[in-house]
Write a protein that holds these residues in place. Structure first.
Motif, short mmCIF file in Angstrom:
data_model
loop_
_atom_site.label_atom_id
_atom_site.label_comp_id
_atom_site.label_asym_id
_atom_site.label_seq_id
_atom_site.Cartn_x
_atom_site.Cartn_y
_atom_site.Cartn_z
N GLU A 45 18.22 2.28 33.43
CA GLU A 45 18.32 0.98 34.10
C GLU A 45 17.48 -0.10 33.41
OE1 GLU A 45 19.72 1.10 38.22
OE2 GLU A 45 20.93 1.35 36.41
N ASP A 46 16.36 0.29 32.80
CA ASP A 46 15.40 -0.69 32.28
C ASP A 46 15.55 -1.01 30.80
OD1 ASP A 46 14.27 -0.93 34.73
OD2 ASP A 46 12.37 0.04 34.24
N ARG A 47 16.48 -0.38 30.11
CA ARG A 47 16.56 -0.60 28.67
C ARG A 47 16.84 -2.07 28.38
NH1 ARG A 47 21.76 0.61 30.15
NH2 ARG A 47 23.37 -0.27 28.77
N PRO A 48 16.34 -2.59 27.27
CA PRO A 48 16.46 -4.02 26.99
C PRO A 48 17.89 -4.54 26.96
CG PRO A 48 14.86 -3.00 25.53
CD PRO A 48 15.54 -1.88 26.26
N ASP A 49 18.84 -3.69 26.54
CA ASP A 49 20.23 -4.14 26.44
C ASP A 49 21.07 -3.78 27.67
OD1 ASP A 49 20.16 -1.42 26.00
OD2 ASP A 49 21.60 -1.44 24.35
N ALA A 50 20.41 -3.45 28.78
CA ALA A 50 21.15 -3.07 29.99
C ALA A 50 22.01 -4.24 30.49
CB ALA A 50 20.19 -2.62 31.08
N ARG A 51 23.26 -3.94 30.79
CA ARG A 51 24.18 -4.98 31.27
C ARG A 51 23.94 -5.23 32.75
NH1 ARG A 51 29.84 -2.58 29.51
NH2 ARG A 51 30.58 -4.29 30.85
N ALA A 52 23.89 -6.49 33.13
CA ALA A 52 23.72 -6.86 34.53
C ALA A 52 24.97 -6.55 35.32
CB ALA A 52 23.38 -8.35 34.63
N GLY A 53 24.81 -6.35 36.63
CA GLY A 53 25.96 -6.14 37.49
C GLY A 53 26.57 -4.77 37.39
N MET A 54 25.81 -3.78 36.87
CA MET A 54 26.31 -2.40 36.78
C MET A 54 25.31 -1.48 37.47
SD MET A 54 27.96 -2.14 32.96
CE MET A 54 29.33 -1.12 33.51
N ARG A 55 25.82 -0.32 37.92
CA ARG A 55 24.99 0.60 38.69
C ARG A 55 25.28 2.03 38.27
NH1 ARG A 55 25.96 -0.67 44.72
NH2 ARG A 55 27.25 1.18 44.70
N ILE A 56 24.27 2.89 38.29
CA ILE A 56 24.49 4.30 37.98
C ILE A 56 25.34 4.93 39.08
CG2 ILE A 56 23.38 6.56 37.82
CD1 ILE A 56 21.05 5.28 36.40
N ALA A 57 26.48 5.49 38.70
CA ALA A 57 27.35 6.20 39.63
C ALA A 57 27.24 7.71 39.45
CB ALA A 57 28.81 5.77 39.43
N ARG A 58 26.89 8.12 38.23
CA ARG A 58 26.71 9.56 37.97
C ARG A 58 25.71 9.73 36.84
NH1 ARG A 58 27.36 11.66 33.26
NH2 ARG A 58 29.53 10.93 33.04
N ILE A 59 24.81 10.68 37.00
CA ILE A 59 23.88 11.00 35.93
C ILE A 59 23.71 12.52 35.86
CG2 ILE A 59 21.85 10.63 37.41
CD1 ILE A 59 20.43 9.58 34.81
N THR A 60 23.92 13.07 34.66
CA THR A 60 23.83 14.51 34.43
C THR A 60 22.68 14.80 33.50
OG1 THR A 60 26.20 14.85 34.76
CG2 THR A 60 25.03 16.53 33.50
N TYR A 61 21.86 15.75 33.91
CA TYR A 61 20.69 16.15 33.12
C TYR A 61 20.88 17.55 32.56
CZ TYR A 61 18.45 12.44 35.86
OH TYR A 61 18.13 11.25 36.46
#
Length: 264
Positions: A45-61
């Protein structure tokens, strides 16, 4: 409680020092997977090139090896970027040029500009105010993840076998001196599904997860995250944890873990 002020201390933008609060229940030198999972989610979420108006819907570790308690480096890169979705990879690496110990791939979806009808799946679990505080199962060290998290069960317990439903709340920030975010609260708790719904005696069997996948249809709110967990184990020694995730407003998603199960 220990003397640290968070699960991690920030060294600079991409480097962190894990504190004793990250310590898991199995090895005094290894982290519970919850705190580093939350750290990688925050990095996406915090990376410098993160696009606004988007949200994590799925994250796999993918938990490639035990995550050590010590200095760690976080790196991110975009794997795919489209009009409505993007896939971002985040990795966690010990210092000294070692290989990554945990890698996450997150699917971010663009938030709709116009509201759509909300559909709430399934019933809500009893709120945390109706649940009693319970201790974690016995851990051979004084300070760790088990002391940095508050746990309240509405069904089951860490020391009981079978399904469990547990509300969890962070007692310390993810990063010392920084605000706790709702996504932190969910990701730091989601990896606990295995312990919440254990179906075998931990004194006789090991049941370790090598992955974690979290799906979120709604952004979490509030201080509490609930893991409503069920575990299945095959005689071949492969298990699956399936958990529904909630906040105090209702269901927000699901989490799954694949288990390696064997006698001690």
């Amino acid at each position: 409680m220990g003397d640290a002020e968070g699960f991690f201390e920030r060294v600079d933008a991409g480097r962190f020092l894990a504190t004793e609060y990250t310590r898991g229940p199995w090895d005094p030198g290894a982290q519970h997977a919850g705190p580093p999972a939350a750290l990688l989610g925050r990095a996406v979420e915090d990376r410098p090139d993160a696009r606004a108006g988007m949200r994590i819907a799925r994250i796999t570790y993918e938990i490639l090896r035990p995550v050590p308690i010590g200095a760690l480096e976080v790196a991110t890169r975009v794997l795919r970027s489209g009009r409505g979705t993007e896939v971002v990879e985040a990795s966690l690496t010990p210092g000294g040029g070692a290989a990554p110990v945990m890698v996450a791939r997150a699917l971010r979806i663009r938030v709709a500009e116009e509201a759509v009808p909300a559909v709430v799946p399934g019933p809500q679990v009893p709120p945390p105010g109706e649940a009693g505080a319970v201790p974690f199962f016995p851990v051979p060290w004084e300070t760790g993840y088990h002391t940095a998290m508050e746990a309240r069960f509405t069904q089951g317990a860490f020391v009981e076998l079978g399904p469990g439903t547990c509300w969890m709340r962070m007692r310390v920030p993810l990063v010392a001196g920084e605000e706790i975010r709702p996504l932190d609260r969910v990701l730091v708790a989601a990896d606990s599904g295995n312990g919440i719904s254990s179906v075998l005696d931990y004194a006789r069997f090991v049941f370790l997860n090598g992955d974690l996948t979290v799906h979120l249809h709604r952004h979490p709110v509030g201080e509490w995250a609930c893991v409503e967990s069920r575990t299945a184990v095959d005689a071949a020694g492969i298990g699956l944890v399936d958990a529904r995730l909630h906040d105090e407003k209702g269901p927000i998603g699901r989490a799954a873990q694949s288990l390696f199960v064997a006698p001690r």
